[in-house]
Design a protein around this motif. Structure first.
Motif, PDB file in Angstrom:
ATOM      1  N   MET A   1       0.825  -1.210   0.000  1.00  0.00           N
ATOM      2  CA  MET A   1       0.000   0.000   0.000  1.00  0.00           C
ATOM      3  C   MET A   1       0.858   1.259   0.000  1.00  0.00           C
ATOM      4  O   MET A   1       0.428   2.326   0.381  1.00  0.00           O
ATOM      5  N   LEU A   2       2.075   1.141  -0.454  1.00  0.00           N
ATOM      6  CA  LEU A   2       3.021   2.241  -0.354  1.00  0.00           C
ATOM      7  C   LEU A   2       2.521   3.508  -1.011  1.00  0.00           C
ATOM      8  O   LEU A   2       2.718   4.596  -0.515  1.00  0.00           O
ATOM      9  N   GLY A 265      -6.304   6.187  12.194  1.00  0.00           N
ATOM     10  CA  GLY A 265      -5.028   6.008  12.874  1.00  0.00           C
ATOM     11  C   GLY A 265      -3.804   6.253  12.028  1.00  0.00           C
ATOM     12  O   GLY A 265      -2.671   6.062  12.498  1.00  0.00           O
ATOM     13  N   THR A 266      -3.982   6.667  10.774  1.00  0.00           N
ATOM     14  CA  THR A 266      -2.830   7.004   9.938  1.00  0.00           C
ATOM     15  C   THR A 266      -2.341   8.395  10.308  1.00  0.00           C
ATOM     16  O   THR A 266      -3.128   9.338  10.372  1.00  0.00           O
ATOM     17  N   ILE A 299       6.540  10.922   5.379  1.00  0.00           N
ATOM     18  CA  ILE A 299       5.739   9.698   5.303  1.00  0.00           C
ATOM     19  C   ILE A 299       4.617   9.720   6.336  1.00  0.00           C
ATOM     20  O   ILE A 299       4.698  10.388   7.368  1.00  0.00           O
ATOM     21  N   TRP A 300       3.565   8.972   6.014  1.00  0.00           N
ATOM     22  CA  TRP A 300       2.478   8.672   6.935  1.00  0.00           C
ATOM     23  C   TRP A 300       2.489   7.160   7.170  1.00  0.00           C
ATOM     24  O   TRP A 300       2.787   6.390   6.249  1.00  0.00           O
ATOM     25  N   SER A 301       2.168   6.735   8.371  1.00  0.00           N
ATOM     26  CA  SER A 301       2.068   5.307   8.646  1.00  0.00           C
ATOM     27  C   SER A 301       0.956   5.069   9.658  1.00  0.00           C
ATOM     28  O   SER A 301       0.419   6.011  10.259  1.00  0.00           O
ATOM     29  N   ASP A 307       2.367  -2.562   7.229  1.00  0.00           N
ATOM     30  CA  ASP A 307       2.664  -2.573   5.798  1.00  0.00           C
ATOM     31  C   ASP A 307       2.219  -1.297   5.097  1.00  0.00           C
ATOM     32  O   ASP A 307       2.566  -1.084   3.930  1.00  0.00           O
ATOM     33  N   PHE A 308       1.448  -0.473   5.790  1.00  0.00           N
ATOM     34  CA  PHE A 308       0.950   0.748   5.156  1.00  0.00           C
ATOM     35  C   PHE A 308       1.930   1.895   5.388  1.00  0.00           C
ATOM     36  O   PHE A 308       2.187   2.299   6.515  1.00  0.00           O
ATOM     37  N   VAL A 309       2.508   2.403   4.294  1.00  0.00           N
ATOM     38  CA  VAL A 309       3.338   3.599   4.350  1.00  0.00           C
ATOM     39  C   VAL A 309       2.973   4.450   3.146  1.00  0.00           C
ATOM     40  O   VAL A 309       2.949   3.967   2.018  1.00  0.00           O
ATOM     41  N   PHE A 310       2.681   5.703   3.404  1.00  0.00           N
ATOM     42  CA  PHE A 310       2.278   6.628   2.355  1.00  0.00           C
ATOM     43  C   PHE A 310       3.249   7.796   2.384  1.00  0.00           C
ATOM     44  O   PHE A 310       3.469   8.401   3.427  1.00  0.00           O
ATOM     45  N   SER A 311       3.887   8.106   1.259  1.00  0.00           N
ATOM     46  CA  SER A 311       4.862   9.191   1.227  1.00  0.00           C
ATOM     47  C   SER A 311       4.403  10.303   0.305  1.00  0.00           C
ATOM     48  O   SER A 311       3.565  10.099  -0.573  1.00  0.00           O
TER      49      SER A 311
END
Length: 331
Positions: A1-2, A265-266, A299-301, A307-311
């Motif tokens: 889910m990057l 929660g992100t 980044i957001w996690s 496994d979820f990391v959003f940049s």
């Protein structure tokens, strides 16, 4: 889910969600469909990286790419390092290697599609040589056209450096192809920007730009976030045929994706420089007119989903005042 949240910023137009701009009565959107296995790689259009892959598993994706294209001649290239075995051997004769990139032009009104194969790569196992077969890995013939959008000329192969941002760097193989498209598209914000050299002054200014952006995002002030992304988002809106920036913001809702915390929660994390504040790696693109830190330090996690990391995946250009401004949001 990057990159899941970032893709949401762009994918709405594929379903005809945007209003047709009156400046172009019959517009089209362009998508790159790519798949690959057996290598680490970076894919560029007109010298701007649109996707990087440094994991062992296969990948398959579709991305809108209007913002990186121009009317007439364009170039696509992939730099890759084949991988095989355990422990991993690099530039090896990987039995799993293949790479495919196709361009799909879809008209917004009629939904008519015109597709061409831009890159179709395989590996001769005996010679460890890359070649372009007549069929794809999936057993389908390559797609060609005699009118734009169409490929022009033959593949061009050479070597290029590939860095992952975590301290690894390889001399890999690079294959490029040229193609023409018929549609007028706006110049990107970095088109006439100065070339930015990799220097201690540049690195300090770039790190400061990321830290200022992080502070804006952490504030949750929508007006400040909009001001920071304004140049890049206006280019997206115009390139993807939204009637206005306001329509883009209303339909795609990118401001919501950049909130410091959501209801699930992100949360935005501290600036994450994996190589430290002195040794982080810079990627220069568009002939040196765009720069960014790799991997992206913003980044957001989510604690409940490791496994979820959003940049943020932003890239900066230098404006006439000498300030670094967000010019592109990459994938």
């Amino acid at each position: 889910m990057l990159r899941a949240a970032l893709l949401a910023l762009f994918l709405l137009p594929i379903s005809g969600g945007s209003s047709v701009s009156q400046e172009n009565p019959d517009p089209a959107n362009y998508y790159i469909d790519a798949s690959g296995a057996g290598s680490f790689w970076a894919l560029r259009i007109n010298d701007v990286t649109i996707w990087r892959h440094f994991e062992a598993e296969d990948t398959n994706f579709s991305l809108p790419v209007n913002v990186f294209l121009q009317e007439g001649r364009n170039e696509i290239d992939v730099t890759f390092v084949t991988i095989a075995g355990s422990p991993i051997k690099y530039n090896a004769a990987s039995p799993n290697f293949h790479y495919l990139a196709e361009l799909d032009r879809i008209e917004l009104s009629s939904r008519d599609s015109a597709r061409i194969t831009l890159l179709n790569l395989a590996l001769d196992q005996a010679e460890n040589q890359v070649y372009a077969p007549e069929q794809t890995f999936f057993g389908l013939p390559v797609k060609t056209r005699d009118t734009p959008p169409m490929r022009v000329g033959r593949d061009r192969a050479d070597q290029a450096e590939l860095a992952d941002g975590w301290g690894e760097q390889w001399t890999g193989r690079r294959v490029a192809a040229s193609f023409d498209i018929p549609d007028p598209l706006p110049d990107p914000p970095w088109a006439s920007a100065p070339v930015i050299e990799d220097s201690p002054q540049t690195r300090a200014a770039l790190l400061d730009a990321y830290r200022r952006l992080h502070a804006v995002l952490q504030s949750g002030d929508r007006r400040q976030v909009l001001a920071a992304y304004d140049t890049a988002w206006r280019h997206v809106a115009q390139s993807m045929h939204y009637a206005s920036l306001e329509e883009y913001l209303e339909k795609v809702r990118p401001l919501e994706d950049l909130a410091p915390r959501d209801g699930e929660g992100t949360a935005l994390q501290p600036v994450d420089l994996v190589m430290g504040p002195q040794d982080f790696q810079i990627e220069r693109m568009a002939g040196g007119r765009l720069i960014r830190i790799i991997p992206d330090p913003i980044i957001w996690s989510n604690e409940s989903d490791p496994d979820f990391v959003f940049s943020s995946n932003v890239a900066f250009f230098m404006d006439p005042q000498g300030d670094l401004v967000i010019g592109a949001v990459l994938y």
